[in-house]
Design a protein around this motif. Sequence first.
Motif, PDB file in Angstrom:
ATOM      1  N   CYS A   1       0.831  -1.211   0.000  1.00 22.39           N
ATOM      2  CA  CYS A   1       0.000   0.000   0.000  1.00 22.39           C
ATOM      3  C   CYS A   1       0.860   1.253   0.000  1.00 22.39           C
ATOM      4  O   CYS A   1       0.529   2.255  -0.640  1.00 22.39           O
ATOM      5  N   GLY A   2       1.974   1.216   0.712  1.00 22.03           N
ATOM      6  CA  GLY A   2       2.865   2.363   0.715  1.00 22.03           C
ATOM      7  C   GLY A   2       3.503   2.611  -0.636  1.00 22.03           C
ATOM      8  O   GLY A   2       3.754   3.761  -1.020  1.00 22.03           O
ATOM      9  N   ALA A   3       3.756   1.536  -1.389  1.00 20.03           N
ATOM     10  CA  ALA A   3       4.420   1.684  -2.683  1.00 20.03           C
ATOM     11  C   ALA A   3       3.541   2.397  -3.707  1.00 20.03           C
ATOM     12  O   ALA A   3       4.050   3.032  -4.636  1.00 20.03           O
ATOM     13  N   ILE A   4       2.218   2.321  -3.558  1.00 20.67           N
ATOM     14  CA  ILE A   4       1.333   2.950  -4.550  1.00 20.67           C
ATOM     15  C   ILE A   4       1.000   4.398  -4.197  1.00 20.67           C
ATOM     16  O   ILE A   4       0.274   5.055  -4.940  1.00 20.67           O
ATOM     17  N   MET A   5       1.533   4.894  -3.088  1.00 19.00           N
ATOM     18  CA  MET A   5       1.254   6.280  -2.685  1.00 19.00           C
ATOM     19  C   MET A   5       2.114   7.249  -3.498  1.00 19.00           C
ATOM     20  O   MET A   5       3.075   7.827  -2.996  1.00 19.00           O
ATOM     21  N   ARG A   6       1.755   7.411  -4.754  1.00 19.27           N
ATOM     22  CA  ARG A   6       2.515   8.279  -5.648  1.00 19.27           C
ATOM     23  C   ARG A   6       2.271   9.738  -5.306  1.00 19.27           C
ATOM     24  O   ARG A   6       1.121  10.160  -5.154  1.00 19.27           O
ATOM     25  N   PRO A   7       3.340  10.532  -5.184  1.00 19.17           N
ATOM     26  CA  PRO A   7       3.148  11.960  -4.868  1.00 19.17           C
ATOM     27  C   PRO A   7       2.349  12.658  -5.956  1.00 19.17           C
ATOM     28  O   PRO A   7       2.446  12.330  -7.142  1.00 19.17           O
ATOM     29  N   LEU A   8       1.551  13.616  -5.541  1.00 14.43           N
ATOM     30  CA  LEU A   8       0.735  14.390  -6.471  1.00 14.43           C
ATOM     31  C   LEU A   8       1.601  15.474  -7.076  1.00 14.43           C
ATOM     32  O   LEU A   8       2.028  16.407  -6.398  1.00 14.43           O
TER      33      LEU A   8
END
Length: 533
Positions: free
Chosen positions: A192-199
Amino acid sequence: MGNPRPGTSPTVKPPDGGWGWMILVGCFVITGFSYAFPKAISVYFKELMHEFHIGYSDTAWISSIILAMLYGTGPVCSILVNRYGCRPVMLIGGLLASTGMILASFSANITQLYLTVGVVTGLGLALNFQPSLIMLGRYFDKRRPLANGLAAAGSPVFLTALSPFGQVLLDYYGWRGGFFIMGGLLLNCCTCGAIMRPLESRTGGSRDKSEAKEMLPAAKADFTSLELENYEQGGTSNSTKESGRKKGASRKRQKLLDFSVFRNRGFVIYTISKFILVLGLFVPPIMIVNYAKDTGVPDREAAFLLSVIGFIDIFARPLSGVVAGLDSVRPRVAYFFSFSMLCNGLTDVLSAKAATYTGMIAFCVFFGVTYGMVGALQFEVLMDIVGSQNFPSAIGLLLLIEAVAVLIGPPSAGYLVDTYRNYELIFYMAGSELILSAVFLSAAFYFCLKRGQPKSQRESVEVEDAGCGTAAGMERDYPRGLSTGPADEESLDQRLSGVERDQWDGSNVRGADSEVAAPAECSEQHYHTHSQG
């Protein structure tokens, strides 16, 4: 707030979709582990009491320490997120959460369980929970109530699954094997942390330049291209100097943890209310399994009670998010939150004498509805009070204060059971605390805050945006890559408007009264924009 991550900008307009739906899925999973895990682990408490010869209050400390770490490390999470960004913090948190449960399977006493399950796993969940909420707030604005409701539904979904799954693991592998396998499941937090792409902010320099060129006739393409290049070079140099001065000044003001949120009266009122709320909110779901087992209910049926709460909660949270997003409810979401807390407290008080398994099932149904409403609205109210820019610092400080309440609530309930052997007392205690929190929040918001403030703020913002001379108006009327200086904007506007008149009227003569006509054109554009909206 601290320095934003490279490629991110806190002022970027939330997309309200796109990759935000993947962020929502990740937040759904993280919320499920963070809130359901401290409750689902209670199915192991009876076995731990026999293993280490301890009482209810001793085992209740495990869930309390997990929740205390989840809340108490809020400022640390805020600092780490503002310094390093959400993604690396969540990856480290997932590793810590898994490592704590794996080490716990080798524990020889209850103190080691406090350190491994409580501190290490609790810290890992905290490093995942808060950054996921921050990312959700950055990706959603108009759909934020719905997004918060859907993400909060992760808690009941995981509670419904983890509680019976933990009982199966306990029956087949014992509590040590169950802890080891649960540690493996927590590695999903890293995914889940890996998909937290910065905006990322979109720089529209070349695109805006090409769009401006397309608006001009082909015969003037060469002249306009050279003119635009000179214009951009001059505008860039001026804007670079100005932005350099602004960045230098803002760097001095930037903080990793902003305590100025306490100047917001709404935040102070909300913090006091949440402190009272957390004292009793988690007591019933943590104690209900042991209560059922002590009344003679078999272990499987006792664990099923948490599944009932979770199943009802699955539908309550998204529906609460939908209701909170209605135009008539969203300006009054704080009162809707107070109503949810009041209903949850009344459910605890009125169900205190439920001694049969049927009565416990009925309690779990009503508790699941009201608990889901509270869970879906709590962070939406906070975002509505402080805004997305101040949310990272606000939630960190709020969770730190709530950690004290978490350390008081469940252990005090366990102490009452050990002392008086009466479960009714803990339901009365928890219910009265929630009712007090609801009354305080609604009364304080009504009497201490101006009732007309949200409406006046919206009207003032709308009036400012309507002015074509404001920054918002200039940004809407001009391409971002071209609007660098007032003089350049005026000359370019005159040039482009003259070319448009050449195309529309078939005339190559520019009117000398273009400057006079500009305000009228601007007002017409503004009226046309609002009529379309």
